[in-house]
Design a protein around this motif. Structure first.
Motif, PDB file in Angstrom:
ATOM      1  N   ARG A  74      15.210  18.788   3.879  1.00 55.26           N
ATOM      2  CA  ARG A  74      14.938  19.683   2.782  1.00 55.26           C
ATOM      3  C   ARG A  74      14.079  20.959   2.930  1.00 55.26           C
ATOM      4  NH1 ARG A  74      12.408  17.261  -3.033  1.00 55.26           N
ATOM      5  NH2 ARG A  74      12.768  19.233  -4.294  1.00 55.26           N
ATOM      6  N   PHE A  75      13.067  20.604   3.714  1.00 50.62           N
ATOM      7  CA  PHE A  75      12.192  21.897   4.213  1.00 50.62           C
ATOM      8  C   PHE A  75      12.869  23.030   4.808  1.00 50.62           C
ATOM      9  CE2 PHE A  75       8.690  18.793   3.613  1.00 50.62           C
ATOM     10  CZ  PHE A  75       7.943  19.626   2.881  1.00 50.62           C
ATOM     11  N   PHE A  76      14.096  22.547   5.801  1.00 45.49           N
ATOM     12  CA  PHE A  76      14.861  23.403   6.537  1.00 45.49           C
ATOM     13  C   PHE A  76      15.640  24.404   5.520  1.00 45.49           C
ATOM     14  CE2 PHE A  76      18.882  24.462   8.603  1.00 45.49           C
ATOM     15  CZ  PHE A  76      18.354  25.749   9.270  1.00 45.49           C
ATOM     16  N   GLN A  77      16.317  23.442   4.713  1.00 42.12           N
ATOM     17  CA  GLN A  77      17.351  23.987   3.583  1.00 42.12           C
ATOM     18  C   GLN A  77      16.683  24.960   2.715  1.00 42.12           C
ATOM     19  OE1 GLN A  77      19.135  20.544   1.861  1.00 42.12           O
ATOM     20  NE2 GLN A  77      20.590  20.130   3.464  1.00 42.12           N
ATOM     21  N   GLY A  78      15.507  24.723   2.152  1.00 43.75           N
ATOM     22  CA  GLY A  78      15.076  25.603   1.052  1.00 43.75           C
ATOM     23  C   GLY A  78      14.443  26.738   2.088  1.00 43.75           C
ATOM     24  N   ALA A  79      13.837  26.587   3.038  1.00 50.53           N
ATOM     25  CA  ALA A  79      13.527  27.726   4.055  1.00 50.53           C
ATOM     26  C   ALA A  79      14.809  28.788   4.226  1.00 50.53           C
ATOM     27  CB  ALA A  79      12.561  27.494   5.097  1.00 50.53           C
ATOM     28  N   ALA A  80      15.719  28.054   4.678  1.00 53.63           N
ATOM     29  CA  ALA A  80      16.936  28.987   4.924  1.00 53.63           C
ATOM     30  C   ALA A  80      17.492  29.757   3.855  1.00 53.63           C
ATOM     31  CB  ALA A  80      17.890  28.126   5.569  1.00 53.63           C
ATOM     32  N   VAL A  81      17.714  29.137   2.594  1.00 53.98           N
ATOM     33  CA  VAL A  81      18.060  29.881   1.492  1.00 53.98           C
ATOM     34  C   VAL A  81      17.223  30.975   1.255  1.00 53.98           C
ATOM     35  CG1 VAL A  81      18.171  29.494  -0.967  1.00 53.98           C
ATOM     36  CG2 VAL A  81      19.033  27.714   0.383  1.00 53.98           C
ATOM     37  N   LYS A  82      15.799  30.863   1.347  1.00 51.07           N
ATOM     38  CA  LYS A  82      14.920  31.938   1.033  1.00 51.07           C
ATOM     39  C   LYS A  82      15.100  33.109   2.124  1.00 51.07           C
ATOM     40  CE  LYS A  82      11.903  33.702  -1.621  1.00 51.07           C
ATOM     41  NZ  LYS A  82      11.944  33.892  -2.963  1.00 51.07           N
ATOM     42  N   VAL A  83      15.133  32.795   3.340  1.00 50.02           N
ATOM     43  CA  VAL A  83      15.088  33.885   4.494  1.00 50.02           C
ATOM     44  C   VAL A  83      16.449  34.564   4.117  1.00 50.02           C
ATOM     45  CG1 VAL A  83      13.293  32.925   5.848  1.00 50.02           C
ATOM     46  CG2 VAL A  83      15.726  32.264   6.222  1.00 50.02           C
ATOM     47  N   ARG A  84      17.499  33.813   3.878  1.00 51.08           N
ATOM     48  CA  ARG A  84      18.888  34.554   3.680  1.00 51.08           C
ATOM     49  C   ARG A  84      18.780  35.428   2.344  1.00 51.08           C
ATOM     50  NH1 ARG A  84      23.698  34.091   5.668  1.00 51.08           N
ATOM     51  NH2 ARG A  84      24.805  34.103   3.568  1.00 51.08           N
ATOM     52  N   GLN A  85      18.081  35.099   1.484  1.00 54.20           N
ATOM     53  CA  GLN A  85      18.119  35.888   0.288  1.00 54.20           C
ATOM     54  C   GLN A  85      17.141  37.299   0.617  1.00 54.20           C
ATOM     55  OE1 GLN A  85      15.788  33.434  -2.619  1.00 54.20           O
ATOM     56  NE2 GLN A  85      17.507  32.488  -3.453  1.00 54.20           N
ATOM     57  N   HIS A  86      16.212  37.292   1.481  1.00 55.52           N
ATOM     58  CA  HIS A  86      15.458  38.267   1.784  1.00 55.52           C
ATOM     59  C   HIS A  86      16.458  39.093   2.823  1.00 55.52           C
ATOM     60  CE1 HIS A  86      11.661  37.743   0.230  1.00 55.52           C
ATOM     61  NE2 HIS A  86      11.633  36.477   0.781  1.00 55.52           N
ATOM     62  N   TRP A  87      17.162  38.442   3.623  1.00 60.89           N
ATOM     63  CA  TRP A  87      18.000  39.193   4.572  1.00 60.89           C
ATOM     64  C   TRP A  87      19.217  39.965   3.988  1.00 60.89           C
ATOM     65  CZ3 TRP A  87      23.175  37.911   4.887  1.00 60.89           C
ATOM     66  CH2 TRP A  87      24.135  38.687   6.029  1.00 60.89           C
ATOM     67  N   LYS A  88      19.741  39.458   2.723  1.00 60.31           N
ATOM     68  CA  LYS A  88      20.829  40.205   1.996  1.00 60.31           C
ATOM     69  C   LYS A  88      20.225  41.403   1.277  1.00 60.31           C
ATOM     70  CE  LYS A  88      23.328  36.037   0.499  1.00 60.31           C
ATOM     71  NZ  LYS A  88      24.010  35.483  -0.423  1.00 60.31           N
ATOM     72  N   LYS A  89      18.765  41.403   1.195  1.00 58.05           N
ATOM     73  CA  LYS A  89      18.103  42.670   0.880  1.00 58.05           C
ATOM     74  C   LYS A  89      17.704  43.488   1.805  1.00 58.05           C
ATOM     75  CE  LYS A  89      16.566  40.361  -3.369  1.00 58.05           C
ATOM     76  NZ  LYS A  89      15.336  39.915  -4.109  1.00 58.05           N
ATOM     77  N   GLY A  90      17.874  43.038   3.169  1.00 57.97           N
ATOM     78  CA  GLY A  90      17.551  43.897   4.241  1.00 57.97           C
ATOM     79  C   GLY A  90      15.994  43.635   4.555  1.00 57.97           C
ATOM     80  N   LEU A  91      15.495  42.548   3.944  1.00 56.72           N
ATOM     81  CA  LEU A  91      14.064  42.414   3.900  1.00 56.72           C
ATOM     82  C   LEU A  91      13.851  41.312   4.938  1.00 56.72           C
ATOM     83  CD1 LEU A  91      12.916  42.609   0.344  1.00 56.72           C
ATOM     84  CD2 LEU A  91      12.936  44.544   2.204  1.00 56.72           C
ATOM     85  N   PHE A  92      12.591  41.346   5.754  1.00 58.46           N
ATOM     86  CA  PHE A  92      12.158  40.354   6.565  1.00 58.46           C
ATOM     87  C   PHE A  92      10.705  40.400   6.716  1.00 58.46           C
ATOM     88  CE2 PHE A  92      15.904  42.487   8.698  1.00 58.46           C
ATOM     89  CZ  PHE A  92      16.593  41.619   8.731  1.00 58.46           C
ATOM     90  N   PRO A  93      10.050  39.859   5.504  1.00 63.76           N
ATOM     91  CA  PRO A  93       8.544  39.586   4.983  1.00 63.76           C
ATOM     92  C   PRO A  93       7.909  38.974   6.058  1.00 63.76           C
ATOM     93  CG  PRO A  93       9.931  38.046   3.565  1.00 63.76           C
ATOM     94  CD  PRO A  93      11.055  38.760   4.489  1.00 63.76           C
ATOM     95  N   GLU A  94       6.474  39.072   6.296  1.00 69.89           N
ATOM     96  CA  GLU A  94       5.558  38.292   7.110  1.00 69.89           C
ATOM     97  C   GLU A  94       5.105  37.333   6.509  1.00 69.89           C
ATOM     98  OE1 GLU A  94       4.255  39.776   9.851  1.00 69.89           O
ATOM     99  OE2 GLU A  94       5.682  41.101   9.759  1.00 69.89           O
ATOM    100  N   LYS A  95       5.338  37.182   5.170  1.00 70.63           N
ATOM    101  CA  LYS A  95       4.906  35.760   4.703  1.00 70.63           C
ATOM    102  C   LYS A  95       5.885  35.678   3.143  1.00 70.63           C
ATOM    103  CE  LYS A  95       1.237  33.075   2.720  1.00 70.63           C
ATOM    104  NZ  LYS A  95      -0.275  33.198   2.504  1.00 70.63           N
TER     105      LYS A  95
END
Length: 79
Positions: free
Chosen positions: A53-74
């Motif tokens: 569940r931790f992996f799935q949630g984290a994966a969804v969030k980083v993909r949301q940022h990726w779609k906007k071209g963002l790679f945040p520090e935190k």
């Protein structure tokens, strides 16, 4: 019941970004995001119950940022 995932950038290069993720800084797994395709791979499970569940949630969030071209520090994911 609330569910929170802390997500911290670990490394970044021209091909991808590695993030650490978990319930807190003491219990973190890691994942890798391919910058060109948006594919996310789990590198290390979170040492906690419901590690998938931790992996799935984290994966969804980083993909949301990726779609906007963002790679945040935190960032985080919460439900």
């Amino acid at each position: 019941m609330a569910f929170y995932i802390l997500i911290l950038k670990d490394k970044e290069d021209e091909k991808g970004v590695t993030y650490r993720f978990g319930p807190n800084e003491d219990r973190l797994g890691s994942l890798w995001l391919d910058k060109s395709s948006g594919e996310v791979k789990e590198l290390q499970q979170t040492p906690a119950d419901n590690s998938q569940r931790f992996f799935q949630g984290a994966a969804v969030k980083v993909r949301q940022h990726w779609k906007k071209g963002l790679f945040p520090e935190k960032t985080c994911w919460a439900s």
